[in-house]
Design an enzyme around this catalytic site. Structure first.
Site, PDB file in Angstrom:
ATOM      1  N   LEU A  37      -0.289 -23.581  -1.372  1.00  0.00           N
ATOM      2  CA  LEU A  37      -0.132 -24.295  -0.106  1.00  0.00           C
ATOM      3  C   LEU A  37       1.336 -24.635   0.130  1.00  0.00           C
ATOM      4  CD1 LEU A  37      -3.221 -26.627  -0.539  1.00  0.00           C
ATOM      5  CD2 LEU A  37      -3.059 -24.605   0.929  1.00  0.00           C
ATOM      6  N   ASP A  38       1.806 -24.380   1.345  1.00  0.00           N
ATOM      7  CA  ASP A  38       3.200 -24.660   1.681  1.00  0.00           C
ATOM      8  C   ASP A  38       3.275 -25.718   2.783  1.00  0.00           C
ATOM      9  OD1 ASP A  38       2.561 -23.366   4.076  1.00  0.00           O
ATOM     10  OD2 ASP A  38       3.554 -21.495   3.515  1.00  0.00           O
ATOM     11  N   SER A  39       4.454 -25.906   3.346  1.00  0.00           N
ATOM     12  CA  SER A  39       4.641 -26.964   4.335  1.00  0.00           C
ATOM     13  C   SER A  39       3.831 -26.729   5.601  1.00  0.00           C
ATOM     14  CB  SER A  39       6.118 -27.147   4.664  1.00  0.00           C
ATOM     15  OG  SER A  39       6.667 -25.947   5.169  1.00  0.00           O
TER      16      SER A  39
END
Length: 84
Positions: A37-39
């Site tokens: 999961l990223d920003s």
């Protein structure tokens, strides 16, 4: 089962869906980055949490949400937002 007890499962389901993983592969100790999961995912997770649990974050809370590192952090954040 009360809403408060349901929160961990519901949060893990949100995270699992966003990560494209089965919910049984998402555990409290998992790092969000370890789930891939990223920003951008964080933004979508925060919106989904607000929608599913019926709350709105202040600007300060949104900033704090970005700092969450683990599944347990997200669960705890949501529990505090929906606590009676």
């Amino acid at each position: 089962m009360s809403t408060q007890q349901n929160i961990p499962q519901r949060v893990r389901a949100i995270l699992a869906e966003q990560a494209g993983r089965p919910v049984d592969e998402v555990h409290d100790e998992d790092a969000l980055s370890g789930l891939g999961l990223d920003s951008l995912d964080t933004v979508e997770i925060s919106i989904e949490a607000e929608d599913q649990f019926g709350f709105q974050m202040t600007d300060e809370e949104s900033d704090a949400f970005w700092e969450l590192k683990t599944v347990a952090d997200v669960v705890n954040f949501v529990q505090k937002k929906v606590a009676p």
